[in-house]
Design a protein around this motif. Structure first.
Motif, mmCIF file in Angstrom:
data_model
loop_
_atom_site.group_PDB
_atom_site.id
_atom_site.type_symbol
_atom_site.label_atom_id
_atom_site.label_comp_id
_atom_site.label_asym_id
_atom_site.label_seq_id
_atom_site.Cartn_x
_atom_site.Cartn_y
_atom_site.Cartn_z
ATOM 1 N N SER A 92 0.830 -1.214 0.000
ATOM 2 C CA SER A 92 0.000 0.000 0.000
ATOM 3 C C SER A 92 0.859 1.257 0.000
ATOM 4 O O SER A 92 0.589 2.213 -0.741
ATOM 5 N N ILE A 93 1.892 1.276 0.831
ATOM 6 C CA ILE A 93 2.769 2.455 0.902
ATOM 7 C C ILE A 93 3.471 2.669 -0.430
ATOM 8 O O ILE A 93 3.565 3.789 -0.937
ATOM 9 N N SER B 86 4.414 -3.581 -6.997
ATOM 10 C CA SER B 86 5.790 -3.937 -6.675
ATOM 11 C C SER B 86 5.947 -5.446 -6.697
ATOM 12 O O SER B 86 5.340 -6.160 -5.885
ATOM 13 N N GLU B 87 6.770 -5.945 -7.624
ATOM 14 C CA GLU B 87 7.061 -7.376 -7.636
ATOM 15 C C GLU B 87 7.859 -7.768 -6.407
ATOM 16 O O GLU B 87 7.721 -8.887 -5.899
ATOM 17 N N PHE B 88 8.675 -6.840 -5.905
ATOM 18 C CA PHE B 88 9.520 -7.140 -4.751
ATOM 19 C C PHE B 88 8.672 -7.411 -3.506
ATOM 20 O O PHE B 88 8.944 -8.338 -2.743
ATOM 21 N N PHE B 89 7.645 -6.585 -3.284
ATOM 22 C CA PHE B 89 6.805 -6.786 -2.103
ATOM 23 C C PHE B 89 5.762 -7.894 -2.328
ATOM 24 O O PHE B 89 5.476 -8.685 -1.435
ATOM 25 N N ASP C 296 16.330 1.705 -3.847
ATOM 26 C CA ASP C 296 16.091 2.907 -3.049
ATOM 27 C C ASP C 296 14.607 3.186 -2.842
ATOM 28 O O ASP C 296 14.202 3.604 -1.749
ATOM 29 N N ASP C 297 13.792 3.002 -3.899
ATOM 30 C CA ASP C 297 12.374 3.313 -3.727
ATOM 31 C C ASP C 297 11.698 2.340 -2.758
ATOM 32 O O ASP C 297 10.795 2.729 -1.997
#
Length: 532
Positions: free
Chosen positions: A286-287, A296-299, A341-342
């Protein structure tokens, strides 16, 4: 020379100076001799009453004969604020309480010594017994360890020099500093006057006067039998300047792990690990998405088509019970690769998990950003032995023939398998549940133990030398069955088989953490903690 060593295992000394209110934000340092004497007497009365009063009186006479000197480590000051229920005029409200304290290294030792005190051998033994039973000094959270130290003055000076201790003496011994030749601080410390050896150590003794009696009956703040002695604290002895908080201790190019401390009126139980991890994952998505609803694939662990990513390139959300009290107290967000970084920026804005349904809000305090090799989290340690702290869940069904007989493979040649001693169930039945033949020579294909070995190999961990089956999770003072853990994800996905399994893994060399394998390993399942 009579000397006491003093350590604070909790890393803090909580004590309000005599006559001050707790919310005045004043801190007592060094510990006042008046407080030390009263603590000794209270310990004698309650926990060492077999010591004769004549011996106790001898100790008090010697320790009160002159103000002691101190050798103190460098400390800093701090405080926390708490809102507590407060009933005022029959109305319930909230009161703000300041908890001021002196922060001191857990490994640092302070010394208090009386150069001219002479106590008999029997008196020293009694004093050792009393101070060994003194569990705290000041407020109850000021845990302390006090010992009688046999040391000469020359040795004490050498010890002070080698450990960077500061000499703090009463005004009568360091008058030139008080006159302005030094640049330190002057503190007024409540100190007992020499006592009369003829008086009995009863509740009427000046050292045992209560605060209520002092204020309500005697109408004074300074107790009889005490005076304010001035002590000179050298420059640097107390660091009272607030330290700026660095935005990051590690260059963002190297951040692979971010650790948080959980804060809630009632921390979630360890059995809710999967639920907490899913809430963290959702909060991060959400953030990161914001108003633009970026994905975001990372999250998420999914590509743009919604398909799960292959391998483990995305984030691990690992809630943990670091103090083994059965409550989740920390969270580690980990990545095998450097976090961009993001995504680091989003994780820095992760401060609260909003309540859902009957769940309560959980505060998140970012305590560390690290490169994983340097992290303070136990999950990032290097160890040769690792033990399950959440259940290992199966992602595939164990294989059998149509008649129900196992499809088997041979046990790895060097691997030793056993069951934790002290379990109530029959060892053979436990082995069968974990997919191991009773003679320990065969493993069920895709059984619990075979899937564990496969998962470790896929995650590039070395082959274990020994695996001990843990039928239950043993924590400090309590036991949890693996089936008590939440094992169903919010999207309805469940592990393929079984209630969950626990193992102790021994490698032939130290391996770095974190180790999390099996179903829902990115949400805290199949997680291992190091044994030191």
């Amino acid at each position: 020379m009579l000397t006491l060593s003093l350590r604070f295992p909790a890393g803090a000394y909580h004590a309000t100076p005599w006559g001050a209110h707790v919310n005045e934000a004043q801190k007592e340092w060094p510990p006042s001799p008046w407080r030390i004497m009263r603590a000794m007497l209270a310990t004698w009365k309650r926990r060492a009453s077999d010591i004769k009063e004549s011996i106790m009186r001898e100790i008090m006479i010697q320790l009160c004969a002159e103000p002691p000197s101190f050798l103190l480590p460098k400390v800093s000051v701090g405080h926390s604020r708490h809102y507590v229920p407060w009933i005022k005029s029959s109305k319930s409200t909230k009161g703000l309480i300041f908890d001021d304290f002196v922060a001191i290294s857990k490994n640092a030792t302070a010394f208090i010594y009386w150069p001219n005190a002479i106590i008999s051998k029997e008196g020293k033994e009694a004093l050792s017994t009393i101070v060994s039973k003194l569990s705290y000094l000041g407020r109850a959270e000021s845990w302390c360890e006090v010992k009688v130290v046999e040391i000469e003055s020359e040795e004490l000076i050498l010890l002070a020099r080698s450990n960077g201790l500061y000499l703090v003496e009463p005004a009568s011994k360091n008058r030139e500093m008080l006159d302005g030749s030094g640049e330190g601080l002057i503190r007024r410390i409540l100190t007992p006057l020499p006592i009369n050896g003829d008086k009995q150590l009863t509740e009427k003794h000046v050292l045992m006067i209560s605060t209520n009696e002092l204020r309500n009956e005697l109408n004074q703040l300074t107790p009889p039998g005490a005076f304010w002695e001035e002590y000179y604290l050298p420059e640097g002895c107390i660091d009272d300047q607030p330290s700026p908080v660095p935005p990051s201790t590690t260059c963002s190019e190297k951040i692979r792990a971010i650790r948080y401390s959980l804060d809630a009126p009632a921390l979630p139980p360890v059995t809710k690990t999967l639920r907490v991890a899913e809430r963290v994952r959702a909060a991060c998505m959400s953030i990161y998405g914001g108003e633009d609803r970026k994905k975001s694939e990372f999250f998420s662990g999914k590509n743009e088509s919604g398909e799960p990513l292959k391998g483990h390139p995305h984030a691990y959300f690992l809630p943990s019970d670091d103090d083994l009290d059965g409550k989740l107290d920390h969270l580690l967000v980990f990545s095998h690769d450097v976090i961009s970084d993001d995504h680091v920026s989003s994780l820095r804005n992760l401060k609260r998990l909003s309540p859902r349904g009957s769940e309560m809000a959980i505060g998140l305090l970012l305590v560390e950003e690290s490169s994983a090799e340097e992290g303070a989290s136990p999950l990032l340690s290097r160890s040769r032995i690792w033990e399950s702290c959440t259940p290992f869940l199966l992602s595939r069904h164990p294989k059998t023939y149509r008649n129900g007989i196992w499809k088997t493979i041979a046990k790895p040649e060097r691997l030793v398998i056993d069951v934790l001693e002290g379990t109530k169930r029959d060892k053979s039945s436990i082995l069968v549940d974990y997919g191991v033949s009773p003679d320990l020579n065969l493993l069920q294909k895709d059984g619990p133990l075979h899937q564990l070995l496969s998962s470790l190999e896929i995650a590039s961990f070395p082959k274990p030398l020994r695996i001990t089956i843990l039928p239950e999770l043993r924590m400090r003072g309590s036991v949890r069955r693996w089936s008590e853990f939440q094992r169903t994800r919010s999207n309805g996905m469940t592990p393929c088989y079984g209630p969950g399994y626990g193992f102790r893994i021994e490698f032939d060399e130290e391996v770095p953490g974190p180790i999390a394998v099996g179903f829902a390993c990115h949400e805290g399942m199949g997680m291992f903690r190091p044994l030191r």
